[in-house]
Design a protein around this motif. Sequence first.
Motif: not given
Length: 298
Positions: A149-150, A164-169, A191-192
Amino acid sequence: MPELPSDPTARRALLIEAFADGPLCGNGAAVVELQEAASPEWMQALAGSLKQSETAFLWLNPRQQWCIRWFTPTCEVPLCGHATLAATLALQHWNLVPVGDELRLASRSGGLAVRVDPQVTGAASLVLPSEPLIHEQAPSYLRQVLDSDVLGYWRSNLGYRVVLVDSALILRELRGVSERLEGADRQGLVVMQAGSSAELFGQTCDYQLRFFAPGLGIEEDPVTGSAHALVAPWWADALGKSTLHGWQPSARCGGMRCELQEGYRVRLSGLGHVLWSGSVATGPPGHVPGDWSVCSQD
């Protein structure tokens, strides 16, 4: 075996792994000392042969100011954090600057304040300009490329895009990004995500990122000072901190301490390791007298 003949046009050079805790990690940068300014064509050709993500060239201009320019294997870039850290450590390695004193390097992006740390061996810092992040609608294709998810998407005047991406990645396991980037994202995509288990300077890192720039000839940059300088103010605001530690979980991982300064600037501190020290022999480097004027200390 007979000795090879010496080349009077040879220039001192180092390869320093910047923002690294030790050898064989961090971001490699070649640093070449010149006697005077050289033609961009010659510097570009040498950077292409050295094949580092960036090669930094240093020389003293007629005003006795150290000038710096940076080249990837395919193009010149206006600013590079890790190669500036490497250049600072190279000047100290060659006993050209005193440890602990702040030095201002003249560059095409203005003056850059740098300093060799007098207390931590192999550590140095530099101050880079930052830019406000400008929120935009994320391109729809990124959700599939990143398999996440973005949570936010921004552009910047530096030319980088930030997502910014979800911490699950699991960010370190992200694969196959560069070849699938489109449009402006190809010039630099940060990508952070929040949090990291990595430690740096005795502190757990606050955030982590990876950086992809196929449009600059860099499939992935291992540890990117300009990217951390760009996003550090955003994380400082989000976390309520003025000093942060950022990590980059690439295949050659590393990180840096980021301290916010006045005027939307960030001091980046990190370690460097000299991988090799020697000289480059290329023949006459095509000097261009007066070319130092493209660099500024303003």
